[in-house]
Scaffold this active site. Structure first.
Site, mmCIF file in Angstrom:
data_model
loop_
_atom_site.group_PDB
_atom_site.id
_atom_site.type_symbol
_atom_site.label_atom_id
_atom_site.label_comp_id
_atom_site.label_asym_id
_atom_site.label_seq_id
_atom_site.Cartn_x
_atom_site.Cartn_y
_atom_site.Cartn_z
ATOM 1 N N ASN A 160 -49.650 54.154 14.075
ATOM 2 C CA ASN A 160 -50.412 54.586 15.188
ATOM 3 C C ASN A 160 -52.066 54.083 14.843
ATOM 4 O O ASN A 160 -52.956 53.830 15.942
ATOM 5 C CB ASN A 160 -50.421 55.724 15.924
ATOM 6 C CG ASN A 160 -50.506 56.874 14.982
ATOM 7 O OD1 ASN A 160 -50.055 56.910 13.731
ATOM 8 N ND2 ASN A 160 -51.012 57.803 15.413
ATOM 9 N N GLU A 258 -47.573 64.590 6.916
ATOM 10 C CA GLU A 258 -48.320 64.666 7.848
ATOM 11 C C GLU A 258 -47.510 64.113 9.328
ATOM 12 O O GLU A 258 -46.823 62.871 9.195
ATOM 13 C CB GLU A 258 -49.264 63.848 7.637
ATOM 14 C CG GLU A 258 -50.245 64.090 6.505
ATOM 15 C CD GLU A 258 -50.815 65.296 6.503
ATOM 16 O OE1 GLU A 258 -51.052 65.699 7.764
ATOM 17 O OE2 GLU A 258 -51.089 66.096 5.495
ATOM 18 N N CYS A 292 -51.507 61.924 16.530
ATOM 19 C CA CYS A 292 -50.850 63.137 15.916
ATOM 20 C C CYS A 292 -51.456 64.434 16.861
ATOM 21 O O CYS A 292 -50.930 65.482 17.191
ATOM 22 C CB CYS A 292 -50.620 63.052 14.803
ATOM 23 S SG CYS A 292 -52.163 63.236 13.676
ATOM 24 N N GLU A 464 -54.224 66.251 3.385
ATOM 25 C CA GLU A 464 -54.808 64.813 2.870
ATOM 26 C C GLU A 464 -56.495 64.944 3.041
ATOM 27 O O GLU A 464 -56.951 65.755 3.721
ATOM 28 C CB GLU A 464 -54.541 63.864 3.690
ATOM 29 C CG GLU A 464 -52.953 63.470 3.531
ATOM 30 C CD GLU A 464 -52.501 62.145 4.362
ATOM 31 O OE1 GLU A 464 -53.043 61.536 5.264
ATOM 32 O OE2 GLU A 464 -51.558 61.345 3.859
HETATM 33 P P1 NAD Z 1 -41.884 57.082 12.067
HETATM 34 O O1 NAD Z 1 -41.504 58.292 11.591
HETATM 35 O O2 NAD Z 1 -41.215 56.462 13.212
HETATM 36 O O3 NAD Z 1 -42.451 55.954 10.958
HETATM 37 C C1 NAD Z 1 -43.333 56.461 10.179
HETATM 38 C C2 NAD Z 1 -42.707 55.483 8.747
HETATM 39 O O4 NAD Z 1 -41.643 55.940 8.367
HETATM 40 C C3 NAD Z 1 -42.594 54.172 9.130
HETATM 41 O O5 NAD Z 1 -43.408 53.368 7.793
HETATM 42 C C4 NAD Z 1 -41.368 53.969 9.239
HETATM 43 O O6 NAD Z 1 -40.939 52.602 8.687
HETATM 44 C C5 NAD Z 1 -40.984 54.961 8.125
HETATM 45 N N1 NAD Z 1 -39.403 55.198 8.080
HETATM 46 C C6 NAD Z 1 -38.688 55.321 9.247
HETATM 47 N N2 NAD Z 1 -37.386 55.907 8.973
HETATM 48 C C7 NAD Z 1 -37.411 55.898 7.727
HETATM 49 C C8 NAD Z 1 -36.376 56.115 6.630
HETATM 50 N N3 NAD Z 1 -34.892 56.263 6.928
HETATM 51 N N4 NAD Z 1 -36.554 56.184 5.403
HETATM 52 C C9 NAD Z 1 -37.773 56.096 4.987
HETATM 53 N N5 NAD Z 1 -39.100 55.610 5.798
HETATM 54 C C10 NAD Z 1 -38.493 55.659 7.129
HETATM 55 O O7 NAD Z 1 -43.365 57.318 12.859
HETATM 56 P P2 NAD Z 1 -44.288 56.481 13.846
HETATM 57 O O8 NAD Z 1 -43.520 56.084 14.993
HETATM 58 O O9 NAD Z 1 -44.631 55.359 12.996
HETATM 59 O O10 NAD Z 1 -45.566 57.307 14.073
HETATM 60 C C11 NAD Z 1 -45.474 58.213 15.042
HETATM 61 C C12 NAD Z 1 -45.398 59.745 14.535
HETATM 62 O O11 NAD Z 1 -45.942 59.833 13.396
HETATM 63 C C13 NAD Z 1 -45.821 60.749 15.429
HETATM 64 O O12 NAD Z 1 -44.783 61.612 15.653
HETATM 65 C C14 NAD Z 1 -47.149 61.054 15.138
HETATM 66 O O13 NAD Z 1 -47.527 62.412 15.611
HETATM 67 C C15 NAD Z 1 -47.102 61.126 13.518
HETATM 68 N N6 NAD Z 1 -48.418 60.989 12.931
HETATM 69 C C16 NAD Z 1 -48.889 62.139 12.474
HETATM 70 C C17 NAD Z 1 -49.898 62.097 11.763
HETATM 71 C C18 NAD Z 1 -50.487 62.917 10.810
HETATM 72 O O14 NAD Z 1 -51.532 62.856 10.135
HETATM 73 N N7 NAD Z 1 -50.177 64.492 11.021
HETATM 74 C C19 NAD Z 1 -50.686 61.020 11.857
HETATM 75 C C20 NAD Z 1 -50.219 59.745 12.763
HETATM 76 C C21 NAD Z 1 -49.054 59.968 13.126
#
Ligand code: NAD
Length: 490
Positions: A160, A258, A292, A464
């Site tokens: 995102n 996060e 997020c 972070e």
């Molecule tokens: P996601 O969990 O789908 O993917 C995040 C990362 O994890 C990607 O690089 C993805 O390829 C990887 N991934 C997916 N499956 C995996 C597996 N089985 N093993 C290892 N890696 C794997 O999240 P997204 O859709 O990219 O991002 C949106 C989410 O992230 C929302 O829930 C949002 O709230 C959260 N987010 C949190 C923060 C924070 O700082 N707290 C910041 C931004 C986004």
């Protein structure tokens, strides 16, 4: 979505970055990078295999000793050079973020300027990786702690804010003397690869920063499983975060998570209506709600509720949806059309259980209208789940105490906010809010590279940013020196 080689320029075909080399993956696999606004591929990205991940870890492992031995001032100078390179390529990087992520014009440059500032903060902190000294526990003893780099750190980044959320990991990891392997999101891999180009251009030694896009489970689980990787820093969904935490925990590996949020913005009865409406609108419609920290639950104290709902609905109706390259656009495309279907399902569930759509609720392609729901209750899935789209739930609270109870009624705990001029009520909310970050008279969205960022409950583990990130990414070691002989009891 397939595209032939001829349709993409050579600049749009991007290899992996391992040990200072740009090369295709060992299985010669490629994947299209899709522009969310058009649904068309605009780049083709090499896909790493398990063997490529091993090679990247080997490179990072080999580079770690020399990198850690580098003087703090040298590491700082390099990070500052990266900041300058990014500044000199700011427009190009902005356009990549818009194209790859669907970021609107106002958000993409913010990511770039955040990255520059983050590198400057991290550069300064290279000088402050210190420990403590303690009073002696035995006569003649000197007692101290030192902080040492962990070695290889793996970063797993979300889609995102791909440039911002990646630099936050890389900058502090490298500043603390670690080397790094990045798995960017499969939805936004180019942002990570361009970042590597900037580090290379600034003169980073080979192996210190490696980027391996590829299938999430292959690349991600390989990174977590390898014993040479000492820490995993993850940003993404709760579902994947929990999975990785279980894997890393079983290996006794350090991790920070996060994750998402259902972030409450509380508006108390004394708030200035227009300001509260603007805060809530920014809180949920910025980056089309794909944040997020998005204010997805707006809780308004009863005396102000109706006026707020009317004014907020008017504001939402006036928000421009469309082409992310147009500077006047506020809401661009969601990352993929499937996300629109998911959100429409949440809204249908809420409406079936008694909620009212005050505006929006519809989508066309990847564009979801700014949406305001009223009458949202705990029986509805949208009360609990992230939407990750431009949808907010308005909830009426009887008083400040009730508002706090609704705010805390979530499995998440990332960010919260309260708008009031009553200092006592504001601090009472801040201290009792179950969130890692609380903002008074502001929205729930706030992120500064020098300040600890992170959540509690289902929103994550660890922090972070700033000096706290340097602590997360170093090992503390206790060292004693016995001057003269210690008197043992036997
Ligand atoms: P996601 O969990 O789908 O993917 C995040 C990362 O994890 C990607 O690089 C993805 O390829 C990887 N991934 C997916 N499956 C995996 C597996 N089985 N093993 C290892 N890696 C794997 O999240 P997204 O859709 O990219 O991002 C949106 C989410 O992230 C929302 O829930 C949002 O709230 C959260 N987010 C949190 C923060 C924070 O700082 N707290 C910041 C931004 C986004």
């Amino acid at each position: 979505m397939g595209t032939s080689d001829q349709e993409l320029s050579s600049a749009a075909v991007r290899p992996l970055y391992i040990n200072g080399q740009w090369r295709q993956g060992s299985e010669a696999a490629w994947a299209d990078d899709i522009n969310p606004a058009t649904g068309l591929a605009f780049a083709r990205i090499a896909q790493g295999s398990a063997a490529d991940v091993d090679e990247a870890i080997t490179a990072a492992h080999a580079a770690r000793t020399a990198w850690a031995a580098m003087l703090a001032g040298e590491r700082a100078a390099l990070l500052l050079r990266v900041a300058d390179v990014i500044a000199s390529r700011a427009d190009e990087i902005r356009d990549i973020i818009i194209e790859e992520n669907g970021s609107v014009f106002m958000k993409a440059p913010w990511e770039v300027s955040y990255a520059i500032e983050c590198l400057r903060v991290a550069a300064g902190l290279t000088y402050f990786v210190g420990g403590d000294t303690f009073p002696a526990s035995a006569p003649g003893q000197l007692s101290m702690t030192v902080r040492q780099p962990l070695g290889v750190i793996a970063g797993i980044a979300p889609f995102n804010s791909p440039f911002l959320l990646t630099i936050k990991k890389v900058a502090f990891a490298l500043a603390a003397g670690n080397t790094f392997v990045l798995k960017p999101s499969e939805l936004t891999p180019l942002s990570g690869l361009v970042m590597a180009e900037c580090f290379e251009q600034a003169g980073l030694p080979a192996g210190v920063f490696n980027v391996v896009p590829g299938p999430a489970e292959v690349v991600g689980s390989r990174l977590v499983a390898d014993p040479r990787v000492k820490m995993v820093t993850f940003t993404g969904s709760g579902r994947v975060g929990r999975l990785l935490a279980a894997q890393a925990g079983a290996l006794m590996k350090r991790f920070t998570l996060e994750m998402g949020g259902k972030n409450p913005l509380v508006v108390l009865a004394d708030a200035e209506l227009a300001y509260a409406v603007d805060s809530a609108a920014f809180g949920i419609f910025f980056h089309q709600g794909q944040v997020c920290m998005a204010s997805s639950k707006v809780i308004v104290e009863a005396p102000l509720f109706d006026a707020f709902a009317d004014a907020f609905t008017v504001k939402a109706r006036g928000i421009r949806v469309g082409d992310p390259r147009d500077p006047a656009t506020v809401i661009g495309p969601l990352i993929r059309p499937q996300q629109c279907h998911f959100i429409a399902g949440q809204i249908a569930d809420a409406v079936a259980k008694g909620a009212t759509v005050l505006t929006g609720g519809q989508f066309e392609g990847p564009y979801f209208q700014p949406t305001v729901l009223a009458g949202v209750t705990p029986e509805m899935s949208i009360y609990h789940e992230e939407s990750f789209g431009p949808v907010t739930c308005l909830i009426r609270a009887e008083d400040a105490e009730h508002a706090l109870a609704i705010a805390n009624d979530t499995a998440y705990g990332l960010s919260s906010a309260v708008i009031t001029n009553n200092l006592q009520k504001a601090f009472d909310f801040a201290l009792r809010s179950e969130a890692g970050m609380v903002h008074i008279n502001d929205t729930t969205i706030s992120d500064e590279p020098h300040i600890a960022f992170g959540g509690v409950k289902g929103s994550g583990v660890g922090r972070e940013g700033g000096h706290v990130a340097m602590e997360e990414m170093t090992e503390l070691k206790w060292i004693t020196v016995q001057m003269g002989k210690r008197a043992y009891p036997f």
